[in-house]
Enzyme design. Sequence first.
Site, PDB file in Angstrom:
ATOM      1  N   ASN A  10       0.875  -1.170   0.000  1.00  0.00           N
ATOM      2  CA  ASN A  10       0.000   0.000   0.000  1.00  0.00           C
ATOM      3  C   ASN A  10       0.912   1.219   0.000  1.00  0.00           C
ATOM      4  O   ASN A  10       1.467   1.592   1.034  1.00  0.00           O
ATOM      5  CB  ASN A  10      -0.881  -0.059   1.262  1.00  0.00           C
ATOM      6  N   ARG A  90      -2.857  -2.189  -3.180  1.00  0.00           N
ATOM      7  CA  ARG A  90      -4.024  -1.329  -2.991  1.00  0.00           C
ATOM      8  C   ARG A  90      -3.913  -0.192  -3.997  1.00  0.00           C
ATOM      9  O   ARG A  90      -2.947   0.574  -3.992  1.00  0.00           O
ATOM     10  CB  ARG A  90      -4.035  -0.780  -1.570  1.00  0.00           C
ATOM     11  N   ASP A 147      -9.972   0.574  -4.427  1.00  0.00           N
ATOM     12  CA  ASP A 147     -10.841   1.154  -3.400  1.00  0.00           C
ATOM     13  C   ASP A 147     -12.210   1.524  -3.941  1.00  0.00           C
ATOM     14  O   ASP A 147     -13.159   1.698  -3.189  1.00  0.00           O
ATOM     15  CB  ASP A 147     -10.184   2.420  -2.821  1.00  0.00           C
ATOM     16  N   GLY A 327     -13.440   4.947  14.631  1.00  0.00           N
ATOM     17  CA  GLY A 327     -14.598   4.058  14.810  1.00  0.00           C
ATOM     18  C   GLY A 327     -14.304   2.904  15.753  1.00  0.00           C
ATOM     19  O   GLY A 327     -15.163   2.484  16.533  1.00  0.00           O
TER      20      GLY A 327
END
Length: 391
Positions: A10, A90, A147, A327
Amino acid sequence: MKPQNIAVLNAGSSSLKFSLFELTPKGPLRRIRGQIAEITSNPVFSARIGSDPKEPDQLLGSNHVGHHRCLKFLLAWLEQHARVDAAGHRVVHGGIHYSQPVILDAAVITALEALIPLAPLHQPHNLEPIRALATLHPGLTQVACFDTAFHATKRQEAQCFPLPATLTDAGVRRYGFHGLSYEYIAMKLKELDPELARGRVVVAHLGNGASMCAIDNGKCVDSTMGMTAADGLPMGTRSGTLDPGVLLYMARELNMSLDSIEDVLYRQSGLKGISGISHDMRQLEQSDHPKAAQAIALMVYRIQQYFGALTASLGGLDGAVFTAGIGENSSLIRRKTLQGLHWLGFELDDVANTQHATRITTRQSKIPAYVLPTDEDLMIAHHVQEILDTR
Ligand code: AMP
């Protein structure tokens, strides 16, 4: 079946993050993860093997500057630990054509380069290690995972801006991002709560980059991000949704250049801009400055608004999931958010929420809310494994 060793890369503008999975069809047996930070100036390598303590940081020195040299170092280091069978990358943008992971060859790389104008801050960096690896290890299977791909199931109204059709045809569309995270959460939800996984769920991916996604029976219906990763929620340093007139005002009345507008939208806004203190939620939570409280309140307000909007997109709501740095870890943001969403059927279990339990709503709550850690790298590794298995 023999485990496969899959490297996941990534690459961003200044860092190259990686994982190496020893993967069986039942899941990972072993994982190495780490990163090379400051790749363009002063590369620093760090890694953790399995659950061992983190290895000491290694300064790579000036002769390792740049993606190509950093990757050469990384590949040699990885191969000291395991043979690498394939690599997954990614890649932020797959445009309208790539809605599935794809094996990379010269033609695909050229097609992905053509998408750079749609994601100029991310796509070029994502493609660097792909090209470098093709030169350093020509026989290695490389797979791109996007993505944007998870959002390809959105219906036309959710894909388009109300702009002239020529602009839509030119690629000015609502793509959506963080798709690998949403796909992973949808997969995990099937194990945790299969009934909810078949229902209507809002997933809030709240990290430095933040977005929310409406998912119906595992398929994306809509998301808060549009053409770029600057849309939707306020983030660490990004503004999120603005009145388009604000951009015109900045350009025309304030004489701001495109570069300085971009700097404001991507690097000076969001939590950092509102608070004037930090982009980092932990620091804002610890601060007793009123501006820190203002930044938190604005973020919570927008999250709640999008819960309403995405519930409308879904035609009702059966549950929610919180994920990513904020989160997963901020009981404060989850509490404030859910306390304002009683009308949707959430009843917060404050003890469970403070303890970061998986389910943070009471037994009486009409609908559940969960906290699930996301793992985009593992999602990529699964995709690579599927591709290897079908060859
Ligand atoms: P990510 O981009 O997913 O790594 O998320 C980064 C964000 O998560 C930053 O705003 C961090 O401050 C926030 N974060 C991480 N750990 C905590 C924590 N324990 N409490 C509050 N926020 C946290």
